[in-house]
Enzyme design. Structure first.
Site, PDB file in Angstrom:
ATOM      1  N   PRO A  52       0.791  -1.225   0.000  1.00 14.72           N
ATOM      2  CG  PRO A  52      -0.990  -1.607   1.455  1.00 14.72           C
ATOM      3  CD  PRO A  52       0.313  -2.190   1.004  1.00 14.72           C
ATOM      4  CB  CYS A  53       0.760   4.074  -2.360  1.00 17.88           C
ATOM      5  SG  CYS A  53       1.200   2.956  -3.701  1.00 17.88           S
ATOM      6  N   PRO A  54      -0.479   4.679   0.625  1.00 16.97           N
ATOM      7  CG  PRO A  54      -2.801   4.605   0.939  1.00 16.97           C
ATOM      8  CD  PRO A  54      -1.662   3.805   0.387  1.00 16.97           C
ATOM      9  CG  PHE A  98       5.664   4.980   2.139  1.00 20.73           C
ATOM     10  CD1 PHE A  98       6.480   5.060   3.250  1.00 20.73           C
ATOM     11  CD2 PHE A  98       5.137   3.739   1.798  1.00 20.73           C
ATOM     12  CE1 PHE A  98       6.791   3.931   3.994  1.00 20.73           C
ATOM     13  CE2 PHE A  98       5.441   2.611   2.526  1.00 20.73           C
ATOM     14  CZ  PHE A  98       6.273   2.703   3.631  1.00 20.73           C
TER      15      PHE A  98
END
Length: 425
Positions: A84-86, A88
């Site tokens: 998951p990206c959120p 960072f």
């Protein structure tokens, strides 16, 4: 339906976590990998995977031992994922280890269990920020302990024939014997594909008489598609700045269209067309020959596409990994067998047997100022325990535990994910 590689190329296997709708999966298949397993928490995205790829898929929190057992896949060629990206991203407030969706450190801890020959993990550009220098250093040092050499690289999808910029921060790791043959894919910025060229066929498919005029307006690559998360985001092309960038290309970013412009649709200078789901997929790197079908309603389909890793980028990296495993080309001479240095302050604290003073940390930090070191310490403290000791008027610092999730059975993220499963993406 996506095509599985020919039997002669099926010697390379992959386990993929946080697989989403299969952008990375499709690219790895095209490179020559065959899935032993794909794990995805979103049921609709998992349905898309099953619908298009010849891959076993399980649904659930990838860190839940009840969903799958990484030990069952020991010896797989590649361990891959788009964690998951959120945690960072700027949009996710760069919470790092304080975000229950952070799975990067957990993924690294699966390496001694799965014992893959190679690792490939990708994330947003935010992970390359100074804020996460210590986080990155910890990952590289841990890889070094596990016998792997890791390299980070910021790649832009536009350099791979994808008509949007889409920067992604990618980690590839292999044992030194193989890593010395790994080279990042060659790119050619002169061969970039514009939005107009990528979508002209679709825009003109119903006889829109202004399709040529629109193509001339859309004569550049697009901004990064923003799929959003279950917490935030819908079926539009992102925040205000992204919509403004799309408007310069003659695209109305306020929503997703159900159909392409008709023959008598207004000129793009009067009413800008919106992208359809198929157009969004083209912008993300899916090709017409992929015959890919997305499950779910329009908003879900767009989220799956917008959050995907572009297949052409995944394919290029996958091919580079296979070339390295085959020891193709000449060995590199720029690898020293030690992890790259991203944060000397963290490295000094992590390796010191005793607390270090600010003056000692300034010595090891190449920026060379107390202010710079204090900024590093402030950033480091967000993801690590940091003890400050008063030593007869001199402040000394001792590095404590990593705050992130690495698989602990009693970690707070388990409760958060269980409570908000429907919002985790």
């Amino acid at each position: 339906m996506a095509k599985t590689p020919a039997a002669s190329k099926q010697e390379f296997s992959v386990v993929e976590v946080c697989a989403g709708a299969g952008g990375q999966s499709l690219g790895l298949h095209k490179a020559g990998f065959v899935h032993k397993l794909a794990v995805e928490i979103d049921q609709t995205a998992a349905d898309t995977l099953r619908r298009n790829l010849d891959a076993p898929v399980v649904v659930g929190d990838v860190a839940n031992p009840g969903v799958w057992d990484p030990g069952d896949y020991s010896g797989v060629t590649l361990f891959a994922g788009g964690v998951p990206c959120p945690p960072f991203s700027a949009a996710g407030k760069q919470l790092g280890t304080s975000d229950e969706r952070d799975l990067f450190a957990w993924a690294i801890e699966q390496i001694p269990v799965i014992r893959p020959k190679a690792v490939m993990l990708e994330n947003v550009r935010g992970l390359a920020a100074p804020r996460f220098a210590a986080y990155r250093q910890r990952i590289l040092d841990r890889l070094d302990e596990l016998g792997f050499v890791g390299e980070w690289k910021l790649l832009h999808a536009a350099d791979f024939g994808v008509p949007q910029l889409r920067p992604r921060f990618v980690l590839v790791a292999l044992p030194m014997a193989d890593m010395q043959y790994f080279r990042w894919p060659d790119t050619d910025a002169n061969e970039r594909v514009t939005v107009g060229d990528a979508l002209y066929e679709l825009m003109a498919s119903e006889g829109w008489k202004h399709a040529d005029a629109w193509r001339a307006i859309a004569s550049d690559i697009g901004p990064t598609l923003v799929g959003g998360s279950k917490k935030h985001g819908g079926a539009d092309l992102g925040p205000t700045r992204a919509k403004q960038a799309w408007a310069k290309l003659g695209v109305d970013g306020r929503g997703i269209a159900d159909a392409v412009p008709g023959a008598d649709a207004p000129a793009p200078t009067d009413v800008m067309p919106r992208l359809t789901i198929e157009m969004a997929a083209r912008i993300q790197g899916w090709r017409v020959e992929d015959e890919y079908e997305f499950s779910g309603r329009k908003t879900s389909q767009y989220r799956q596409i917008g959050n995907a890793f572009p297949p052409p980028v995944a394919q290029a990296i996958g091919e580079s990994i296979i070339a390295a495993l085959r020891h193709e080309g000449e060995p590199r001479t720029d690898l020293e067998g030690v992890a790259q240095l991203h944060d000397p302050v963290y490295r000094a604290l992590a390796k010191s047997a005793h607390p270090l003073s600010l003056a000692e940390l300034v010595e090891v930090y190449n920026e060379g100022s107390e202010v710079a070191v204090q900024q590093r310490l402030a950033a480091l403290q967000r993801d690590f325990e940091l003890e400050v000791i008063d030593d007869h008027g001199t402040q000394r610092y001792r590095l404590g535990d990593f705050k992130g999730f690495t698989g602990q059975s009693n970690h707070w993220r388990h409760e958060a994910v269980a409570k908000f499963t429907s919002r985790v993406s």
